[in-house]
Scaffold this motif. Sequence first.
Motif, short mmCIF file in Angstrom:
data_model
loop_
_atom_site.label_atom_id
_atom_site.label_comp_id
_atom_site.label_asym_id
_atom_site.label_seq_id
_atom_site.Cartn_x
_atom_site.Cartn_y
_atom_site.Cartn_z
N ASN A 149 -2.43 9.07 -1.10
CA ASN A 149 -2.02 10.47 -0.96
C ASN A 149 -3.19 11.42 -0.78
OD1 ASN A 149 1.02 10.50 -1.37
ND2 ASN A 149 0.36 9.28 -3.12
N LEU A 150 -4.36 10.87 -0.52
CA LEU A 150 -5.47 11.74 -0.14
C LEU A 150 -5.13 12.40 1.19
CD1 LEU A 150 -8.52 9.43 -0.98
CD2 LEU A 150 -7.63 11.33 -2.33
N PHE A 189 0.83 -1.21 0.00
CA PHE A 189 0.00 0.00 0.00
C PHE A 189 0.87 1.26 0.00
CE2 PHE A 189 -2.40 3.41 2.02
CZ PHE A 189 -3.62 3.35 1.37
N VAL A 190 1.85 1.29 0.87
CA VAL A 190 2.72 2.46 0.98
C VAL A 190 3.57 2.62 -0.28
CG1 VAL A 190 4.67 3.45 2.23
CG2 VAL A 190 2.77 2.44 3.50
N ILE A 240 -1.53 -6.39 -7.11
CA ILE A 240 -2.16 -5.33 -7.91
C ILE A 240 -3.19 -4.55 -7.10
CG2 ILE A 240 -3.66 -4.91 -9.90
CD1 ILE A 240 -2.24 -7.29 -11.28
N SER A 241 -4.02 -5.26 -6.32
CA SER A 241 -5.06 -4.55 -5.56
C SER A 241 -4.46 -3.61 -4.52
CB SER A 241 -5.99 -5.57 -4.88
OG SER A 241 -5.27 -6.36 -3.93
N LEU A 242 -3.45 -4.04 -3.79
CA LEU A 242 -2.88 -3.21 -2.73
C LEU A 242 -2.00 -2.09 -3.28
CD1 LEU A 242 -2.21 -5.97 -0.08
CD2 LEU A 242 -3.67 -3.97 0.22
N LEU A 243 -1.23 -2.37 -4.32
CA LEU A 243 -0.43 -1.32 -4.93
C LEU A 243 -1.32 -0.21 -5.50
CD1 LEU A 243 2.53 -3.04 -6.85
CD2 LEU A 243 2.70 -1.44 -4.94
N LEU A 244 -2.36 -0.60 -6.22
CA LEU A 244 -3.24 0.40 -6.82
C LEU A 244 -4.07 1.14 -5.78
CD1 LEU A 244 -4.45 -1.32 -10.12
CD2 LEU A 244 -2.59 0.31 -9.77
N ALA A 245 -4.42 0.44 -4.68
CA ALA A 245 -5.13 1.12 -3.59
C ALA A 245 -4.26 2.23 -3.02
CB ALA A 245 -5.51 0.12 -2.50
N GLY A 246 -2.97 1.93 -2.81
CA GLY A 246 -2.05 2.95 -2.33
C GLY A 246 -1.82 4.05 -3.35
N ALA A 302 4.81 5.69 -5.15
CA ALA A 302 4.87 5.71 -6.62
C ALA A 302 3.98 6.80 -7.19
CB ALA A 302 4.47 4.34 -7.18
N ALA A 303 2.85 7.08 -6.53
CA ALA A 303 1.90 8.07 -7.02
C ALA A 303 2.49 9.48 -7.04
CB ALA A 303 0.64 8.05 -6.17
N VAL A 304 3.46 9.75 -6.17
CA VAL A 304 4.08 11.08 -6.14
C VAL A 304 5.41 11.11 -6.89
CG1 VAL A 304 2.93 11.75 -4.01
CG2 VAL A 304 5.14 10.60 -3.88
N GLY A 305 5.65 10.07 -7.67
CA GLY A 305 6.84 10.05 -8.53
C GLY A 305 8.06 9.40 -7.94
N GLY A 306 7.93 8.79 -6.75
CA GLY A 306 9.09 8.16 -6.13
C GLY A 306 9.54 6.90 -6.84
N MET A 307 8.57 6.18 -7.42
CA MET A 307 8.87 4.96 -8.15
C MET A 307 7.91 4.83 -9.33
SD MET A 307 9.56 2.21 -5.05
CE MET A 307 8.18 2.79 -4.04
N ASN A 308 8.23 3.93 -10.24
CA ASN A 308 7.39 3.69 -11.41
C ASN A 308 6.37 2.59 -11.07
OD1 ASN A 308 6.53 2.31 -13.95
ND2 ASN A 308 7.78 3.92 -14.88
N ILE A 309 5.08 2.94 -11.14
CA ILE A 309 4.05 2.00 -10.72
C ILE A 309 3.99 0.77 -11.62
CG2 ILE A 309 2.25 3.17 -12.04
CD1 ILE A 309 1.87 1.38 -8.62
#
Length: 211
Positions: A178-179, A56-57, A167-173, A62-69
């Motif tokens: 970042n809400l 999740f984390v 996939i479910s937990l990565l995409l949930a994070g 990844a959503a803020v650009g730290g890694m490639n999703i």
Amino acid sequence: MEYLAAFIDIVLHLDTYLVVLVQQYGVWIYAILFAIIFSETGFVVTPFLPGDSLLFVAGAVAAVGGMNIVILLALLVVAAASGNMLNYHIGRYIGPRVFKWENSLFFNTAALQKTEAFYEKHGGKTLVISRFLPLFRTFAPFVAGVGKMDYLRFCLFNLIGAGLWVISLLLAGYFFGNLPWVKQNLSFVIVGIVVVSLLPAFVGWLRHRKE
């Protein structure tokens, strides 16, 4: 106790530690995450490693650009699936002897026996369902190996379970990590993920006690 406190601190503040690791190690963070997910599912003595919360984390970072999703999705599905494959082969090699091991800091005989009972009831579906259950996730492929489950059938359920879990937990994070409310209360969210993932095992334990 100091080691336990340090481990709990890392789990509860995975976002901070993961961001620091990304900054320090760059692309090597992918290898670190691969090793953690592979080990958490690949060895019966490492069920304590973070799994659900780490995914999740990682998605949130990844959503803020730290890694490639996209790289994370592909790499960690492979890590989860290959970890299970190793665990399966270890189970086939060691066999039922492991059920005679004593409880220790790194090995939980009771959890292994409960996983075996779960596997006998649900069969191959255990490999999919257990992905979302700590402890069971680590022991399920081992038990499948001990029971000499057909390897092709094992691979099918293994890939389905690994894909759904990662996939479910990565995409949930990625989409929700970042809400504003989630970021401000991430420690509680991580605890919530751990509690929810442990809830089915706790319900099963209560039923067992009543019986």
